[in-house]
Design a protein around this motif. Structure first.
Motif, PDB file in Angstrom:
ATOM      1  N   GLN A  71       7.889  11.152  11.457  1.00 13.02           N
ATOM      2  CA  GLN A  71       7.761   9.701  11.632  1.00 13.02           C
ATOM      3  C   GLN A  71       8.991   8.993  11.044  1.00 13.02           C
ATOM      4  O   GLN A  71       9.483   9.386   9.995  1.00 13.02           O
ATOM      5  CB  GLN A  71       6.495   9.218  10.909  1.00 13.02           C
ATOM      6  N   THR A  72       9.469   7.983  11.745  1.00  7.95           N
ATOM      7  CA  THR A  72      10.683   7.281  11.292  1.00  7.95           C
ATOM      8  C   THR A  72      10.305   5.953  10.646  1.00  7.95           C
ATOM      9  O   THR A  72       9.183   5.463  10.804  1.00  7.95           O
ATOM     10  CB  THR A  72      11.618   6.982  12.480  1.00  7.95           C
ATOM     11  N   TRP A  73      11.258   5.369   9.957  1.00  4.28           N
ATOM     12  CA  TRP A  73      11.029   4.052   9.344  1.00  4.28           C
ATOM     13  C   TRP A  73      10.723   3.023  10.416  1.00  4.28           C
ATOM     14  O   TRP A  73       9.902   2.133  10.234  1.00  4.28           O
ATOM     15  CB  TRP A  73      12.228   3.607   8.525  1.00  4.28           C
ATOM     16  N   ARG A  74      11.397   3.170  11.565  1.00  4.86           N
ATOM     17  CA  ARG A  74      11.179   2.212  12.650  1.00  4.86           C
ATOM     18  C   ARG A  74       9.716   2.245  13.116  1.00  4.86           C
ATOM     19  O   ARG A  74       9.081   1.204  13.302  1.00  4.86           O
ATOM     20  CB  ARG A  74      12.123   2.551  13.814  1.00  4.86           C
ATOM     21  N   GLU A  75       9.191   3.469  13.262  1.00  5.88           N
ATOM     22  CA  GLU A  75       7.788   3.613  13.688  1.00  5.88           C
ATOM     23  C   GLU A  75       6.825   3.056  12.648  1.00  5.88           C
ATOM     24  O   GLU A  75       5.867   2.347  12.962  1.00  5.88           O
ATOM     25  CB  GLU A  75       7.466   5.090  13.962  1.00  5.88           C
ATOM     26  N   LEU A  76       7.109   3.380  11.388  1.00  4.62           N
ATOM     27  CA  LEU A  76       6.244   2.869  10.304  1.00  4.62           C
ATOM     28  C   LEU A  76       6.322   1.342  10.240  1.00  4.62           C
ATOM     29  O   LEU A  76       5.321   0.666  10.016  1.00  4.62           O
ATOM     30  CB  LEU A  76       6.666   3.479   8.964  1.00  4.62           C
ATOM     31  N   ALA A  77       7.515   0.820  10.456  1.00  3.19           N
ATOM     32  CA  ALA A  77       7.710  -0.623  10.404  1.00  3.19           C
ATOM     33  C   ALA A  77       6.881  -1.310  11.490  1.00  3.19           C
ATOM     34  O   ALA A  77       6.243  -2.335  11.258  1.00  3.19           O
ATOM     35  CB  ALA A  77       9.187  -0.959  10.564  1.00  3.19           C
ATOM     36  N   GLN A  78       6.892  -0.698  12.675  1.00  2.00           N
ATOM     37  CA  GLN A  78       6.102  -1.263  13.785  1.00  2.00           C
ATOM     38  C   GLN A  78       4.616  -1.208  13.477  1.00  2.00           C
ATOM     39  O   GLN A  78       3.888  -2.178  13.661  1.00  2.00           O
ATOM     40  CB  GLN A  78       6.378  -0.482  15.065  1.00  2.00           C
TER      41      GLN A  78
ATOM     42  N   PRO B  77      15.634   9.047   4.574  1.00  2.00           N
ATOM     43  CA  PRO B  77      14.571   9.200   5.570  1.00  2.00           C
ATOM     44  C   PRO B  77      13.201   9.329   4.899  1.00  2.00           C
ATOM     45  O   PRO B  77      13.119   9.749   3.742  1.00  2.00           O
ATOM     46  CB  PRO B  77      14.935  10.512   6.285  1.00  2.00           C
ATOM     47  N   PRO B  78      12.122   9.003   5.620  1.00  2.00           N
ATOM     48  CA  PRO B  78      10.790   9.059   5.013  1.00  2.00           C
ATOM     49  C   PRO B  78      10.454  10.473   4.549  1.00  2.00           C
ATOM     50  O   PRO B  78      10.822  11.440   5.209  1.00  2.00           O
ATOM     51  CB  PRO B  78       9.849   8.655   6.161  1.00  2.00           C
ATOM     52  N   SER B  79       9.759  10.581   3.413  1.00  2.00           N
ATOM     53  CA  SER B  79       9.230  11.885   3.014  1.00  2.00           C
ATOM     54  C   SER B  79       7.713  11.822   3.173  1.00  2.00           C
ATOM     55  O   SER B  79       7.200  11.032   3.955  1.00  2.00           O
ATOM     56  CB  SER B  79       9.672  12.228   1.592  1.00  2.00           C
ATOM     57  N   GLN B  80       6.992  12.593   2.393  1.00  2.42           N
ATOM     58  CA  GLN B  80       5.552  12.728   2.569  1.00  2.42           C
ATOM     59  C   GLN B  80       4.772  11.423   2.395  1.00  2.42           C
ATOM     60  O   GLN B  80       3.759  11.193   3.026  1.00  2.42           O
ATOM     61  CB  GLN B  80       5.061  13.725   1.532  1.00  2.42           C
ATOM     62  N   ILE B  81       5.277  10.586   1.490  1.00  2.70           N
ATOM     63  CA  ILE B  81       4.549   9.387   1.101  1.00  2.70           C
ATOM     64  C   ILE B  81       5.505   8.196   1.099  1.00  2.70           C
ATOM     65  O   ILE B  81       6.677   8.346   0.747  1.00  2.70           O
ATOM     66  CB  ILE B  81       3.941   9.608  -0.303  1.00  2.70           C
TER      67      ILE B  81
ATOM     68  N   ILE C 160       0.842  -1.192   0.000  1.00  6.81           N
ATOM     69  CA  ILE C 160       0.000   0.000   0.000  1.00  6.81           C
ATOM     70  C   ILE C 160       0.874   1.239   0.000  1.00  6.81           C
ATOM     71  O   ILE C 160       2.067   1.174   0.298  1.00  6.81           O
ATOM     72  CB  ILE C 160      -0.930   0.043   1.245  1.00  6.81           C
ATOM     73  N   VAL C 161       0.263   2.374  -0.350  1.00  6.45           N
ATOM     74  CA  VAL C 161       0.969   3.651  -0.279  1.00  6.45           C
ATOM     75  C   VAL C 161       0.331   4.452   0.846  1.00  6.45           C
ATOM     76  O   VAL C 161      -0.890   4.543   0.922  1.00  6.45           O
ATOM     77  CB  VAL C 161       0.859   4.409  -1.614  1.00  6.45           C
ATOM     78  N   VAL C 162       1.147   4.962   1.748  1.00 10.57           N
ATOM     79  CA  VAL C 162       0.602   5.690   2.901  1.00 10.57           C
ATOM     80  C   VAL C 162       1.209   7.083   3.020  1.00 10.57           C
ATOM     81  O   VAL C 162       2.298   7.344   2.511  1.00 10.57           O
ATOM     82  CB  VAL C 162       0.859   4.933   4.236  1.00 10.57           C
ATOM     83  N   GLU C 163       0.472   7.951   3.680  1.00 11.27           N
ATOM     84  CA  GLU C 163       0.982   9.264   4.013  1.00 11.27           C
ATOM     85  C   GLU C 163       1.830   9.149   5.273  1.00 11.27           C
ATOM     86  O   GLU C 163       1.453   8.441   6.200  1.00 11.27           O
ATOM     87  CB  GLU C 163      -0.202  10.190   4.296  1.00 11.27           C
ATOM     88  N   VAL C 164       2.937   9.839   5.290  1.00 13.03           N
ATOM     89  CA  VAL C 164       3.828   9.769   6.448  1.00 13.03           C
ATOM     90  C   VAL C 164       3.649  11.035   7.284  1.00 13.03           C
ATOM     91  O   VAL C 164       3.691  12.149   6.753  1.00 13.03           O
ATOM     92  CB  VAL C 164       5.299   9.645   5.994  1.00 13.03           C
ATOM     93  N   ALA C 165       3.437  10.843   8.582  1.00 13.82           N
ATOM     94  CA  ALA C 165       3.306  12.003   9.470  1.00 13.82           C
ATOM     95  C   ALA C 165       4.664  12.677   9.625  1.00 13.82           C
ATOM     96  O   ALA C 165       5.705  12.027   9.517  1.00 13.82           O
ATOM     97  CB  ALA C 165       2.788  11.560  10.832  1.00 13.82           C
TER      98      ALA C 165
END
Ligand SMILES: [Zn+2]
Length: 300
Positions: A109-116, A133-137, A101-106
């Motif tokens: 927010q870090t990759w670790r947080e998104l991964a969790q 590092p994560p950008s907007q999407i 899926i494609v998600v919006e990144v707050a």
């Protein structure tokens, strides 16, 4: 084209991103020279590897999903107008490189947080999203799929773990000169480095093109830069593609024998070189989709 009226705000945001992805338009991606070394270390970000698929006559959501080695649900997620599971001949749909899926990144927010949050590996997210590092999407792969688990994530995708069957054959009746080789190449016209996903075999327009091995036709029709294209699944996770054809002699779902005529040499689509040729590809099935292989090792 996609129907904007069916889209939510986040869909529009995604479309905005997709429309800026110039490199995703088919078989040829272009990179500035300096990007070559970088590309060797980090794969092209998943968001830049979306392609558009023009729905051909007789195609279904299921046949298109099989063509790209994706779950039908993934395609629906990327194309909200397909919610009812039906595709319309002639319409364009977005095809992601992997299930996910494609998600919006707050903000922050870090990759670790998104991964969790999405139960995937942080290193996989990092790699699939350009090693920065994560950008907007961000692209989030389905949790059973990550680049580091190519060989161990097959349970949900038939064929992934099957060792590639060894097929050999030749797509033309006689051995042809190579007009343009497979792999990273320098475009003689503009000096840009790009990846040529197949091999160009020189032959006169109208020359018959043959199946290199038995299999099932999973695509037969016009496909963007490929022009008239035939794709054959050989089983065992191997696929061959015959592009830039003038005419197509087989149809979707047809079983073909080795040597069977699939079509004739032409100059449809956007060929890399100006001389008439067959653009021939071999792709192998992995959890990351159909990956281009050097066709040389399959041609005898
Ligand atoms: Zn080519």
């Amino acid at each position: 084209m996609l129907h904007l009226t069916y889209m939510t705000v986040s869909d529009r945001l995604l479309l905005l991103v997709f429309s800026s992805l110039i490199s995703a338009l088919g078989l040829v991606s272009t990179y500035p020279n300096s990007a070559l070394a970088q590309a060797a270390k980090c794969p092209t970000p998943a968001l830049e590897r979306f392609v558009r698929h023009k729905v051909g006559r007789g195609e279904t959501l299921q046949s298109i999903a099989a063509l790209y080695n994706l779950a039908p649900d993934t395609i629906i997620t990327m194309n909200p107008s397909l919610k009812n599971g039906r595709v319309t001949t002639g319409s364009n749909i977005l095809i992601p490189p992997y299930n996910g899926i494609v998600v919006e990144v707050a903000r922050g927010q870090t990759w670790r947080e998104l991964a969790q949050k999405y139960k995937v590996r942080a290193d996989a997210l990092f790699e699939l999203n350009g090693c920065k590092p994560p950008s907007q999407i961000a692209f989030i792969p389905a949790s059973n799929q990550s680049p580091n688990r190519v060989s161990s994530s097959a349970s949900s995708t038939p064929g992934v773990n099957t060792p590639a069957v060894q097929i050999t054959g030749y797509p033309l009746a006689s051995v042809a000169q190579v007009g343009f080789p497979y792999g990273w190449q320098l475009n003689p016209k503009n000096g840009e480095v790009f990846f040529h996903s197949g091999i160009d075999l020189l032959a006169a327009i109208g020359t018959p093109v043959n199946a290199i091995a038995p299999g099932t036709v999973v695509f037969a029709g016009d496909r963007g830069t490929y022009g008239n294209l035939v794709i054959i699944n050989h089983g065992g996770g191997l696929q061959s593609r015959y592009a830039q054809l003038e005419s197509i002699k087989v149809s979707l779902g047809q079983q073909v024998k080795q040597g069977e005529v699939l079509g004739t040499i032409g100059q449809t689509g956007q060929p890399t070189i100006s001389q008439p040729h067959l653009h021939f590809e071999i792709r192998s099935n992995s959890s990351l989709g159909w990956v281009a292989q050097d066709p040389k090792q399959y041609m005898k």
